[in-house]
Design a protein around this motif. Structure first.
Motif, PDB file in Angstrom:
ATOM      1  N   GLU A   1       0.830  -1.205   0.000  1.00 18.81           N
ATOM      2  CA  GLU A   1       0.000   0.000   0.000  1.00 18.81           C
ATOM      3  C   GLU A   1       0.867   1.259   0.000  1.00 18.81           C
ATOM      4  O   GLU A   1       0.546   2.248  -0.669  1.00 18.81           O
ATOM      5  N   ALA A   2       1.951   1.236   0.754  1.00 15.95           N
ATOM      6  CA  ALA A   2       2.843   2.401   0.811  1.00 15.95           C
ATOM      7  C   ALA A   2       3.473   2.664  -0.556  1.00 15.95           C
ATOM      8  O   ALA A   2       3.583   3.814  -0.997  1.00 15.95           O
ATOM      9  N   LEU A   3       3.874   1.603  -1.239  1.00 11.05           N
ATOM     10  CA  LEU A   3       4.492   1.759  -2.559  1.00 11.05           C
ATOM     11  C   LEU A   3       3.486   2.250  -3.593  1.00 11.05           C
ATOM     12  O   LEU A   3       3.810   3.083  -4.442  1.00 11.05           O
ATOM     13  N   VAL A   4       2.261   1.738  -3.523  1.00  9.95           N
ATOM     14  CA  VAL A   4       1.223   2.195  -4.441  1.00  9.95           C
ATOM     15  C   VAL A   4       0.920   3.668  -4.201  1.00  9.95           C
ATOM     16  O   VAL A   4       0.779   4.463  -5.140  1.00  9.95           O
ATOM     17  N   MET A   5       0.837   4.059  -2.925  1.00  7.04           N
ATOM     18  CA  MET A   5       0.538   5.449  -2.587  1.00  7.04           C
ATOM     19  C   MET A   5       1.670   6.373  -3.035  1.00  7.04           C
ATOM     20  O   MET A   5       1.429   7.477  -3.541  1.00  7.04           O
ATOM     21  N   LEU A   6       2.907   5.914  -2.889  1.00  7.72           N
ATOM     22  CA  LEU A   6       4.060   6.743  -3.239  1.00  7.72           C
ATOM     23  C   LEU A   6       4.297   6.783  -4.740  1.00  7.72           C
ATOM     24  O   LEU A   6       4.564   7.843  -5.311  1.00  7.72           O
ATOM     25  N   GLY A   7       4.196   5.618  -5.396  1.00 11.15           N
ATOM     26  CA  GLY A   7       4.507   5.527  -6.819  1.00 11.15           C
ATOM     27  C   GLY A   7       5.921   4.996  -7.017  1.00 11.15           C
ATOM     28  O   GLY A   7       6.827   5.289  -6.231  1.00 11.15           O
ATOM     29  N   ILE A   8       6.118   4.220  -8.069  1.00 11.34           N
ATOM     30  CA  ILE A   8       7.410   3.569  -8.287  1.00 11.34           C
ATOM     31  C   ILE A   8       8.514   4.575  -8.596  1.00 11.34           C
ATOM     32  O   ILE A   8       9.603   4.544  -8.003  1.00 11.34           O
ATOM     33  N   THR A   9       8.248   5.505  -9.513  1.00  6.64           N
ATOM     34  CA  THR A   9       9.287   6.493  -9.861  1.00  6.64           C
ATOM     35  C   THR A   9       9.649   7.383  -8.679  1.00  6.64           C
ATOM     36  O   THR A   9      10.841   7.574  -8.381  1.00  6.64           O
ATOM     37  N   PRO A  10       8.667   7.935  -7.955  1.00  6.62           N
ATOM     38  CA  PRO A  10       9.034   8.706  -6.746  1.00  6.62           C
ATOM     39  C   PRO A  10       9.782   7.865  -5.709  1.00  6.62           C
ATOM     40  O   PRO A  10      10.648   8.382  -4.997  1.00  6.62           O
ATOM     41  N   PHE A  11       9.444   6.571  -5.610  1.00  5.32           N
ATOM     42  CA  PHE A  11      10.160   5.709  -4.668  1.00  5.32           C
ATOM     43  C   PHE A  11      11.644   5.661  -5.012  1.00  5.32           C
ATOM     44  O   PHE A  11      12.506   5.893  -4.152  1.00  5.32           O
ATOM     45  N   PHE A  12      11.954   5.368  -6.268  1.00  4.31           N
ATOM     46  CA  PHE A  12      13.362   5.274  -6.650  1.00  4.31           C
ATOM     47  C   PHE A  12      14.045   6.636  -6.602  1.00  4.31           C
ATOM     48  O   PHE A  12      15.254   6.727  -6.330  1.00  4.31           O
ATOM     49  N   ARG A  13      13.284   7.690  -6.869  1.00  4.53           N
ATOM     50  CA  ARG A  13      13.870   9.029  -6.823  1.00  4.53           C
ATOM     51  C   ARG A  13      14.256   9.394  -5.393  1.00  4.53           C
ATOM     52  O   ARG A  13      15.306   9.993  -5.148  1.00  4.53           O
ATOM     53  N   HIS A  14      13.391   9.044  -4.421  1.00  2.00           N
ATOM     54  CA  HIS A  14      13.694   9.382  -3.025  1.00  2.00           C
ATOM     55  C   HIS A  14      14.714   8.435  -2.413  1.00  2.00           C
ATOM     56  O   HIS A  14      15.646   8.866  -1.732  1.00  2.00           O
ATOM     57  N   PHE A  15      14.527   7.134  -2.651  1.00  2.00           N
ATOM     58  CA  PHE A  15      15.418   6.152  -2.033  1.00  2.00           C
ATOM     59  C   PHE A  15      16.547   5.815  -2.995  1.00  2.00           C
ATOM     60  O   PHE A  15      16.462   4.872  -3.782  1.00  2.00           O
ATOM     61  N   GLY A  16      17.591   6.624  -2.914  1.00  4.34           N
ATOM     62  CA  GLY A  16      18.775   6.353  -3.714  1.00  4.34           C
ATOM     63  C   GLY A  16      19.571   5.212  -3.110  1.00  4.34           C
ATOM     64  O   GLY A  16      19.059   4.464  -2.281  1.00  4.34           O
ATOM     65  N   PRO A  17      20.839   5.037  -3.502  1.00  2.00           N
ATOM     66  CA  PRO A  17      21.674   3.982  -2.917  1.00  2.00           C
ATOM     67  C   PRO A  17      21.649   4.057  -1.388  1.00  2.00           C
ATOM     68  O   PRO A  17      21.906   5.098  -0.796  1.00  2.00           O
ATOM     69  N   GLN A  18      21.315   2.933  -0.767  1.00  4.05           N
ATOM     70  CA  GLN A  18      21.047   2.920   0.663  1.00  4.05           C
ATOM     71  C   GLN A  18      22.270   2.568   1.504  1.00  4.05           C
ATOM     72  O   GLN A  18      23.043   1.671   1.145  1.00  4.05           O
ATOM     73  N   PRO A  19      22.453   3.265   2.642  1.00  7.64           N
ATOM     74  CA  PRO A  19      23.493   2.853   3.601  1.00  7.64           C
ATOM     75  C   PRO A  19      23.095   1.501   4.196  1.00  7.64           C
ATOM     76  O   PRO A  19      21.912   1.247   4.424  1.00  7.64           O
ATOM     77  N   THR A  20      24.061   0.643   4.433  1.00  5.66           N
ATOM     78  CA  THR A  20      23.738  -0.703   4.914  1.00  5.66           C
ATOM     79  C   THR A  20      24.201  -0.911   6.346  1.00  5.66           C
ATOM     80  O   THR A  20      25.191  -0.324   6.803  1.00  5.66           O
ATOM     81  N   ILE A  21      23.465  -1.776   7.036  1.00  8.20           N
ATOM     82  CA  ILE A  21      23.803  -2.079   8.425  1.00  8.20           C
ATOM     83  C   ILE A  21      25.103  -2.860   8.503  1.00  8.20           C
ATOM     84  O   ILE A  21      25.889  -2.705   9.453  1.00  8.20           O
ATOM     85  N   GLU A  22      25.372  -3.668   7.489  1.00  5.62           N
ATOM     86  CA  GLU A  22      26.626  -4.435   7.495  1.00  5.62           C
ATOM     87  C   GLU A  22      27.839  -3.519   7.412  1.00  5.62           C
ATOM     88  O   GLU A  22      28.855  -3.748   8.077  1.00  5.62           O
ATOM     89  N   GLU A  23      27.724  -2.466   6.596  1.00  5.40           N
ATOM     90  CA  GLU A  23      28.820  -1.510   6.498  1.00  5.40           C
ATOM     91  C   GLU A  23      28.936  -0.696   7.783  1.00  5.40           C
ATOM     92  O   GLU A  23      30.034  -0.439   8.275  1.00  5.40           O
ATOM     93  N   ARG A  24      27.814  -0.297   8.328  1.00  3.63           N
ATOM     94  CA  ARG A  24      27.822   0.521   9.541  1.00  3.63           C
ATOM     95  C   ARG A  24      28.475  -0.210  10.703  1.00  3.63           C
ATOM     96  O   ARG A  24      29.207   0.389  11.496  1.00  3.63           O
ATOM     97  N   LEU A  25      28.208  -1.509  10.827  1.00  8.34           N
ATOM     98  CA  LEU A  25      28.736  -2.281  11.955  1.00  8.34           C
ATOM     99  C   LEU A  25      29.930  -3.147  11.555  1.00  8.34           C
ATOM    100  O   LEU A  25      30.234  -4.123  12.227  1.00  8.34           O
ATOM    101  N   ARG A  26      30.597  -2.767  10.483  1.00  8.74           N
ATOM    102  CA  ARG A  26      31.726  -3.569   9.988  1.00  8.74           C
ATOM    103  C   ARG A  26      32.804  -3.756  11.052  1.00  8.74           C
ATOM    104  O   ARG A  26      33.400  -4.823  11.161  1.00  8.74           O
ATOM    105  N   ALA A  27      33.043  -2.720  11.857  1.00 12.84           N
ATOM    106  CA  ALA A  27      34.070  -2.799  12.910  1.00 12.84           C
ATOM    107  C   ALA A  27      33.477  -3.219  14.250  1.00 12.84           C
ATOM    108  O   ALA A  27      34.160  -3.156  15.279  1.00 12.84           O
ATOM    109  N   GLN A  28      32.215  -3.641  14.249  1.00 13.64           N
ATOM    110  CA  GLN A  28      31.519  -4.033  15.483  1.00 13.64           C
ATOM    111  C   GLN A  28      30.918  -5.429  15.287  1.00 13.64           C
ATOM    112  O   GLN A  28      29.682  -5.589  15.242  1.00 13.64           O
ATOM    113  N   PRO A  29      31.746  -6.474  15.177  1.00  9.98           N
ATOM    114  CA  PRO A  29      31.222  -7.811  14.853  1.00  9.98           C
ATOM    115  C   PRO A  29      30.245  -8.357  15.890  1.00  9.98           C
ATOM    116  O   PRO A  29      29.277  -9.033  15.526  1.00  9.98           O
ATOM    117  N   LEU A  30      30.448  -8.079  17.174  1.00  8.53           N
ATOM    118  CA  LEU A  30      29.518  -8.564  18.192  1.00  8.53           C
ATOM    119  C   LEU A  30      28.164  -7.872  18.075  1.00  8.53           C
ATOM    120  O   LEU A  30      27.111  -8.493  18.271  1.00  8.53           O
TER     121      LEU A  30
END
Length: 287
Positions: A95-124
């Motif tokens: 429903e959120a994607l339909v309300m937002l629209g596919i093109t606006p979704f990709f326009r707003h959500f560019g390449p995403q920061p990842t949790i794996e990269e964020r916690l790369r130095a925090q293995p525990l």
């Protein structure tokens, strides 16, 4: 535009807890939500074929990522005018994607920061977060199965509520790993210590209270907020989610946890099933 590099600068973590619930809300409200690497990579693949993508394609790809799901629901909720929120909630990812629209979704959500990269130095911390993710995924599967058995027309929202039930714990691991590890250490040292007491001692708040406050701050769908409120346990939909979370926690390391028989009895009562069929259903859902 949420276009942040996947690596670059070292992440800034919270190392001291805010003094109040309002302080925690402010701290998490102003921080970027990282997502799972698989979600980030999938979105970049889909971006290349945007004209062939629909809401179901994206929802299927990110449906097991509570962080990306939360990020999408929060963004769509913030776009709506306050006067229309009550009657125009996007209660599911589709429903959120339909309300937002596919093109606006990709326009707003560019390449995403990842949790794996964020916690790369925090293995525990990454391990702790992955444990929460695994529990959330299993709980969502149980919750959906229970809701389907009950013929609940809000089954999709119940699935999402279970998936997002512990999102503040994910945010804690992502943004305050030292504090998350301290809560875990205290619980491991004292098996009689309740989780809420450990949280209050280390964080000055409980994660449940923080979650409700954030959901309201971000204007998440009212039905999702209500189903996620553990204090409303007499409601069948809330019980559905609670029991799914409980059985996912208690069976995380196998099906011999002594708390499971009580869980099964409660689930059997909710579903109007016998004990043996309920055990069978749980094992079927967990395959």
């Amino acid at each position: 535009m949420e276009r942040q590099p996947l690596g670059a600068d070292a992440p800034q973590f919270l190392t001291q807890p805010p003094d109040s619930l309002a302080g925690w809300v402010q701290a998490f409200d102003t921080r970027e939500l990282p997502v799972l690497r698989d979600s980030a990579l999938l979105l970049e693949d889909l971006r290349l074929v945007e004209e062939e993508v629909d809401a179901h394609t994206i929802a299927d790809g990110i449906g097991d990522d509570p962080l990306m799901t939360l990020k999408l629901l929060r963004h769509v909720a913030q776009l709506r005018k306050p006067a229309t929120r009550e009657h125009s909630d996007a209660e599911t990812t589709v429903e959120a994607l339909v309300m937002l629209g596919i093109t606006p979704f990709f326009r707003h959500f560019g390449p995403q920061p990842t949790i794996e990269e964020r916690l790369r130095a925090q293995p525990l911390a990454l391990l702790g977060l992955r444990n929460v993710l695994s529990r959330a995924s299993r709980a969502a599967r149980f919750a959906l199965g229970f809701a389907a058995h009950r013929l609940d027309h809000d089954a999709a929202v119940i699935h999402e509520a279970a998936l997002l039930h512990d999102f503040t714990e994910l945010l804690l691991w992502a943004h305050a790993p030292t504090l998350a590890l301290e809560v875990t250490r205290r619980l491991e040292q004292d098996h009689d210590l309740r989780s809420v007491d450990a949280q209050r001692s280390v964080l000055n708040v409980t994660l449940g209270d923080l979650q409700q406050a954030l959901m309201k701050r971000w204007h998440l769908p009212d039905l999702l907020v209500r189903i996620s409120d553990d204090h409303a346990s007499e409601n069948a939909q809330v019980r559905n989610v609670q029991l799914a979370i409980r059985v996912a926690r208690h069976s995380a390391h196998g099906w011999d946890n002594p708390a499971l028989p009580d869980d099964v009895d409660a689930i059997a009562q909710l579903l109007n099933l016998g004990t043996t069929p309920t055990w069978t259903l749980l094992h079927d859902l967990d395959r």
